[in-house]
Design a protein around this motif. Structure first.
Motif, PDB file in Angstrom:
ATOM      1  N   ALA A  69      30.719  11.577 -24.930  1.00 36.59           N
ATOM      2  CA  ALA A  69      29.318  11.639 -25.353  1.00 36.59           C
ATOM      3  C   ALA A  69      28.538  10.467 -24.774  1.00 36.59           C
ATOM      4  CB  ALA A  69      29.227  11.635 -26.875  1.00 36.59           C
ATOM      5  N   GLY A  70      29.155   9.280 -24.802  1.00 39.28           N
ATOM      6  CA  GLY A  70      28.505   8.109 -24.229  1.00 39.28           C
ATOM      7  C   GLY A  70      28.290   8.252 -22.739  1.00 39.28           C
ATOM      8  N   VAL A  71      29.285   8.783 -22.049  1.00 42.51           N
ATOM      9  CA  VAL A  71      29.165   8.988 -20.599  1.00 42.51           C
ATOM     10  C   VAL A  71      28.037   9.967 -20.294  1.00 42.51           C
ATOM     11  CG1 VAL A  71      30.342   9.863 -18.553  1.00 42.51           C
ATOM     12  CG2 VAL A  71      31.590   8.443 -20.203  1.00 42.51           C
ATOM     13  N   ASN A  72      27.915  11.013 -21.106  1.00 40.60           N
ATOM     14  CA  ASN A  72      26.845  11.995 -20.896  1.00 40.60           C
ATOM     15  C   ASN A  72      25.469  11.355 -21.060  1.00 40.60           C
ATOM     16  OD1 ASN A  72      28.612  14.117 -20.399  1.00 40.60           O
ATOM     17  ND2 ASN A  72      28.744  14.698 -22.563  1.00 40.60           N
ATOM     18  N   ILE A  73      25.342  10.484 -22.052  1.00 43.57           N
ATOM     19  CA  ILE A  73      24.063   9.794 -22.262  1.00 43.57           C
ATOM     20  C   ILE A  73      23.725   8.930 -21.053  1.00 43.57           C
ATOM     21  CG2 ILE A  73      22.899   8.026 -23.634  1.00 43.57           C
ATOM     22  CD1 ILE A  73      24.406   9.056 -26.078  1.00 43.57           C
ATOM     23  N   VAL A  74      24.726   8.185 -20.554  1.00 44.72           N
ATOM     24  CA  VAL A  74      24.501   7.298 -19.408  1.00 44.72           C
ATOM     25  C   VAL A  74      24.053   8.099 -18.192  1.00 44.72           C
ATOM     26  CG1 VAL A  74      25.605   5.711 -17.790  1.00 44.72           C
ATOM     27  CG2 VAL A  74      26.120   5.553 -20.232  1.00 44.72           C
ATOM     28  N   LYS A  75      24.738   9.184 -17.904  1.00 46.64           N
ATOM     29  CA  LYS A  75      24.396   9.994 -16.730  1.00 46.64           C
ATOM     30  C   LYS A  75      22.990  10.572 -16.844  1.00 46.64           C
ATOM     31  CE  LYS A  75      29.089  11.271 -15.360  1.00 46.64           C
ATOM     32  NZ  LYS A  75      30.054  12.378 -15.140  1.00 46.64           N
ATOM     33  N   LYS A  76      22.650  11.056 -18.032  1.00 47.78           N
ATOM     34  CA  LYS A  76      21.328  11.639 -18.231  1.00 47.78           C
ATOM     35  C   LYS A  76      20.235  10.584 -18.060  1.00 47.78           C
ATOM     36  CE  LYS A  76      18.427  14.891 -19.545  1.00 47.78           C
ATOM     37  NZ  LYS A  76      18.159  16.092 -18.726  1.00 47.78           N
ATOM     38  N   MET A  77      20.476   9.392 -18.597  1.00 51.52           N
ATOM     39  CA  MET A  77      19.462   8.335 -18.533  1.00 51.52           C
ATOM     40  C   MET A  77      19.236   7.860 -17.102  1.00 51.52           C
ATOM     41  SD  MET A  77      18.238   7.933 -21.551  1.00 51.52           S
ATOM     42  CE  MET A  77      17.314   6.430 -21.298  1.00 51.52           C
ATOM     43  N   ILE A  78      20.316   7.636 -16.343  1.00 57.97           N
ATOM     44  CA  ILE A  78      20.129   7.088 -14.994  1.00 57.97           C
ATOM     45  C   ILE A  78      19.688   8.156 -13.999  1.00 57.97           C
ATOM     46  CG2 ILE A  78      21.776   5.223 -15.375  1.00 57.97           C
ATOM     47  CD1 ILE A  78      23.857   6.764 -13.845  1.00 57.97           C
ATOM     48  N   ASN A  79      19.969   9.412 -14.293  1.00 58.92           N
ATOM     49  CA  ASN A  79      19.574  10.479 -13.367  1.00 58.92           C
ATOM     50  C   ASN A  79      18.186  11.028 -13.651  1.00 58.92           C
ATOM     51  OD1 ASN A  79      22.005  10.426 -11.915  1.00 58.92           O
ATOM     52  ND2 ASN A  79      23.004  11.811 -13.372  1.00 58.92           N
ATOM     53  N   THR A  80      17.719  10.874 -14.890  1.00 55.65           N
ATOM     54  CA  THR A  80      16.460  11.519 -15.276  1.00 55.65           C
ATOM     55  C   THR A  80      15.394  10.544 -15.764  1.00 55.65           C
ATOM     56  OG1 THR A  80      17.774  13.437 -15.971  1.00 55.65           O
ATOM     57  CG2 THR A  80      15.466  13.375 -16.680  1.00 55.65           C
ATOM     58  N   HIS A  81      15.818   9.472 -16.405  1.00 61.56           N
ATOM     59  CA  HIS A  81      14.835   8.641 -17.110  1.00 61.56           C
ATOM     60  C   HIS A  81      14.766   7.192 -16.611  1.00 61.56           C
ATOM     61  CE1 HIS A  81      14.290  11.936 -19.892  1.00 61.56           C
ATOM     62  NE2 HIS A  81      15.591  11.944 -20.197  1.00 61.56           N
ATOM     63  N   MET A  82      15.143   6.920 -15.357  1.00 62.23           N
ATOM     64  CA  MET A  82      15.077   5.552 -14.851  1.00 62.23           C
ATOM     65  C   MET A  82      13.635   5.038 -14.791  1.00 62.23           C
ATOM     66  SD  MET A  82      17.944   4.139 -14.508  1.00 62.23           S
ATOM     67  CE  MET A  82      17.402   2.675 -13.651  1.00 62.23           C
ATOM     68  N   LYS A  83      12.701   5.935 -14.496  1.00 58.79           N
ATOM     69  CA  LYS A  83      11.294   5.518 -14.450  1.00 58.79           C
ATOM     70  C   LYS A  83      10.843   5.023 -15.820  1.00 58.79           C
ATOM     71  CE  LYS A  83       6.712   7.129 -13.046  1.00 58.79           C
ATOM     72  NZ  LYS A  83       5.918   8.274 -12.503  1.00 58.79           N
ATOM     73  N   LEU A  84      11.275   5.736 -16.864  1.00 54.95           N
ATOM     74  CA  LEU A  84      10.937   5.322 -18.222  1.00 54.95           C
ATOM     75  C   LEU A  84      11.617   4.000 -18.572  1.00 54.95           C
ATOM     76  CD1 LEU A  84       9.699   5.846 -21.006  1.00 54.95           C
ATOM     77  CD2 LEU A  84      11.718   7.238 -21.565  1.00 54.95           C
ATOM     78  N   ILE A  85      12.848   3.827 -18.097  1.00 48.01           N
ATOM     79  CA  ILE A  85      13.577   2.577 -18.363  1.00 48.01           C
ATOM     80  C   ILE A  85      12.856   1.394 -17.727  1.00 48.01           C
ATOM     81  CG2 ILE A  85      15.678   1.308 -17.766  1.00 48.01           C
ATOM     82  CD1 ILE A  85      17.262   3.834 -18.322  1.00 48.01           C
ATOM     83  N   TYR A  86      12.426   1.544 -16.474  1.00 52.10           N
ATOM     84  CA  TYR A  86      11.709   0.450 -15.809  1.00 52.10           C
ATOM     85  C   TYR A  86      10.412   0.121 -16.544  1.00 52.10           C
ATOM     86  CZ  TYR A  86      14.840   0.810 -11.778  1.00 52.10           C
ATOM     87  OH  TYR A  86      15.934   0.809 -10.955  1.00 52.10           O
ATOM     88  N   ALA A  87       9.693   1.169 -16.943  1.00 55.08           N
ATOM     89  CA  ALA A  87       8.431   0.943 -17.658  1.00 55.08           C
ATOM     90  C   ALA A  87       8.676   0.216 -18.972  1.00 55.08           C
ATOM     91  CB  ALA A  87       7.734   2.279 -17.908  1.00 55.08           C
ATOM     92  N   SER A  88       9.793   0.520 -19.607  1.00 55.08           N
ATOM     93  CA  SER A  88      10.099  -0.104 -20.893  1.00 55.08           C
ATOM     94  C   SER A  88      10.597  -1.539 -20.720  1.00 55.08           C
ATOM     95  CB  SER A  88      11.152   0.726 -21.633  1.00 55.08           C
ATOM     96  OG  SER A  88      10.708   2.055 -21.829  1.00 55.08           O
TER      97      SER A  88
END
Length: 662
Positions: A117-136
């Motif tokens: 489950a943790g691995v799935n979260i990591v993959k989803k975040m870095i593949n889809t939401h990196m722009k949001l991570i940078y903004a945050s």
């Protein structure tokens, strides 16, 4: 039950009161949480309830909603879907990020069997939401930056693969990244800087060697932690950081010395050394630290010990450290250990701080090739002057050479070294480059007993070290077994060594003149005991009065004068043993040294035993033709024989009998 939750539930964004929270905790399950996430009206409230309960887990008395949710939604789609679509307010994004972090922290620890489950979260975040991570991460809201960095740290902790994925996707070259370290909370509460440090060390904890090596190439990522106020950080933060740097980098056999040197460059070492002057926040128990007053002082002692042990492992270990051994001791024309040299020269408190001095001494012990260059480039002045700072500098010099092996490492060579270069190698490790005739002469000529005593002590320690190495050269048993040098060749080399050392020593006349000056002062005091001392304290130069003992230098034969005379006699004996040709070339009548010590009845009773012993040593060691008063020498030799059979130096005055016919 659904109706009750609806009527008593708080407004979106608010917390539950204590009574309702207890009720909800007893009923809130993974299924209910998943159901609430599907509805836009209850999603945020469900996240808050989940988060409040997750912070209390794991607990045997509470239902594990985290485990329950993961088992029915292994990809955590319901939470991640909330990040899709139109941009949400920062307050909602913070709650989502904190919820994901809570799940990741559990899958990295006690729920590791659900790590998928943790691995799935990591993959989803870095593949889809990196722009949001940078903004945050680079948000103007400090809390948003901190929460996002905490989420990134939790993503890294999912294992080496996730650490590698996060490292490869995150932009470490962003110019705003270093500014995060300046966002510090002055009250010591969790802040952006602490979250940045946690993110950095998460790669050391969870990353494999490949990831760690790649991270080392980003010098500034960790280096900026030390260059932006490390002295003000918490004890726990510094302790964890140094511990991980030691175990994951310094002691890591897969990381080469070259990689370590590139990472622990001069700037990095200098910033780490600033922790010797730590003044941060005490957040650990300091009761075990003895001999300190207050928690602040105990915390400072704790940090100083931590950084000292770390730097000792890094700078003083040929096996794990960043130092390279140079068998030529710096004489081959290929200067090495330049990073260490710059670092040592920059340690300006080595003469005042015992721990810093210990670091310098041990580093130069492991890297004797740096000795010559260190003394040439250091800012410490060794020119004799009547100041306590000079005494501290000489004390450091003596510590450095006292730590060197008695037998020079120059003799450890496994191949033939031409004598000129071997001589240079030997001098480097036995005579400090700053020790020369000019320095010694200036020191002996200064009108201060402490300066004279310090110079004589320096000469004595140098000559004793030289004597040991000369005896090594003359030891035929050693060189008969050698395949490189013969006993005859080493005997010739020993003579060249003597001649080279003699050029660095003060003239015999200078040493003798120092003795005569002390004797004349004593005679003047003895002949006119009731007259005022012509050189009163107020008449002496102000710089001379900075050291204790100056005011007595023209007075009676006190303890300081006695020790000074004894040191002079020791130096004369060492001259005879180490550089006898200087004694032979000198025409001084050494029987004059006996004036005031020996009279027609033998040793004067008022002469201190230590002075009696040293004058007897001079009479025994120096050639007989250097004494015009041969009868006195015969008397002294007889006294020495008597001394051999006595039990202690206190027996001198009772066993030294006058010689017949004197």
């Amino acid at each position: 039950m659904g109706k009750k939750r609806k009527s008593s539930g708080p407004a979106v964004g608010s917390g539950l009161d204590r009574k309702e929270s207890g009720t909800m905790e007893g009923e809130f399950t993974g299924t209910q949480f998943k159901s609430m996430l599907r509805s836009p009206d209850t999603a945020l409230r469900g996240l808050e309830q989940f988060l409040n309960l997750a912070r209390k887990l794991p607990s045997p008395s509470l239902y594990d909603v985290v485990e329950g949710y993961i088992k029915i939604s292994v990809e955590c789609v319901e939470i991640l879907t909330l990040l899709d679509g139109e941009k949400r307010p920062e307050s909602e994004i913070m709650v989502i990020f904190q919820t994901l972090e809570a799940i990741l922290l559990r899958t990295a620890s006690d729920l590791s069997h659900l790590n998928v489950a943790g691995v799935n979260i990591v993959k989803k975040m870095i593949n889809t939401h990196m722009k949001l991570i940078y903004a945050s991460v680079y948000s103007e809201t400090h809390r948003m930056s901190r929460i996002c960095l905490n989420l990134l740290s939790a993503m890294v902790t999912q294992g080496p693969d996730c650490a590698r994925d996060v490292f490869s996707h995150f932009d470490f070259n962003n110019k705003f990244l270093p500014t995060l370290l300046k966002k510090r909370d002055k009250q010591g509460r969790p802040d952006v800087r602490m979250a940045y440090i946690q993110f950095a060390i998460s790669f050391l904890i969870s990353g494999d060697n490949t990831t760690i090596v790649q991270m080392l190439e980003l010098n500034d990522f960790i280096g900026n932690i030390f260059s932006t106020g490390i002295k003000e950080d918490r004890i726990s933060t510094i302790s964890l950081l140094l511990s991980l740097l030691k175990t994951k980098i310094v002691l890591n056999k897969t990381i080469t010395k070259t990689q370590k040197v590139r990472f622990f460059n001069f700037t990095m070492l200098n910033n780490i050394a600033s922790l010797y002057r730590w003044a941060g926040i005490v957040d650990v128990n300091t009761e075990d630290i003895k001999e300190t007053k207050g928690s602040k002082e105990a915390g400072r002692a704790m940090i100083r010990e931590l950084v000292h042990n770390f730097l000792m492992d890094l700078c003083c270990s040929l096996k794990h450290g960043i130092n390279f051994y140079d068998p030529s001791l710096g004489t081959a024309g290929r200067p090495g250990n330049l990073v260490l040299l710059r670092f040592l020269v920059a340690l300006k408190s080595a003469s005042e701080d015992e721990l810093v001095a210990d670091l310098v001494v041990n580093t130069l012990k492991v890297c004797p090739d740096l000795l010559s260059r260190y003394f040439k480039e250091t800012q410490y002045s060794f020119v004799p002057r009547v100041k306590t700072s000079w005494l501290d500098n000489i004390k450091l010099l003596k510590k450095i050479y006292a730590s060197q092996p008695e037998i020079s490492p120059a003799f450890r060579t496994s191949e033939f070294v031409p004598f000129p270069r071997l001589l240079s190698m030997l001098l480097i490790t036995t005579v400090a480059p700053v020790c020369n005739k000019t320095l010694f002469t200036q020191g002996l000529n200064l009108p201060n007993k402490i300066v004279k005593q310090t110079i004589l002590s320096l000469i004595s320690s140098t000559l004793r070290r030289v004597e040991i190495n000369i005896n090594h050269c003359l030891n035929e048993e050693i060189w008969q077994k050698s395949d490189i040098y013969t006993p005859a060749a080493m005997s010739e080399f020993a003579q060249k060594y003597r001649e080279a050392v003699s050029k660095l020593l003060p003239d015999m006349n200078t040493v003798i003149a120092t003795w005569q000056a002390l004797t004349k002062a004593d005679d003047a005091e003895y002949e006119a005991p009731n007259k005022d001392n012509p050189a009163k304290e107020q008449d002496l130069p102000s710089e001379v009065l900075q050291l204790p003992g100056t005011e007595e230098q023209y007075g009676s034969d006190d303890v300081q004068t006695t020790l000074l005379k004894a040191s002079l006699l020791q130096v004369l004996c060492l001259y005879q043993r180490v550089v006898p040709h200087l004694v032979v070339q000198n025409s001084f009548d050494f029987s004059k040294l006996l004036k005031g010590i020996v009279n027609e009845k033998g040793m004067r009773e008022e002469v201190p035993p230590v002075l009696q012993y040293e004058i007897l040593q001079v009479a025994l060691v120096l050639p007989a033709n250097k004494f015009s008063w041969f009868k006195v020498q015969v008397c002294l030799v007889s006294s020495i024989v008597l001394f051999v059979y006595t039990e202690g130096i206190s027996a001198f005055t009772t066993t030294l009998l006058p010689c017949p016919g004197v």
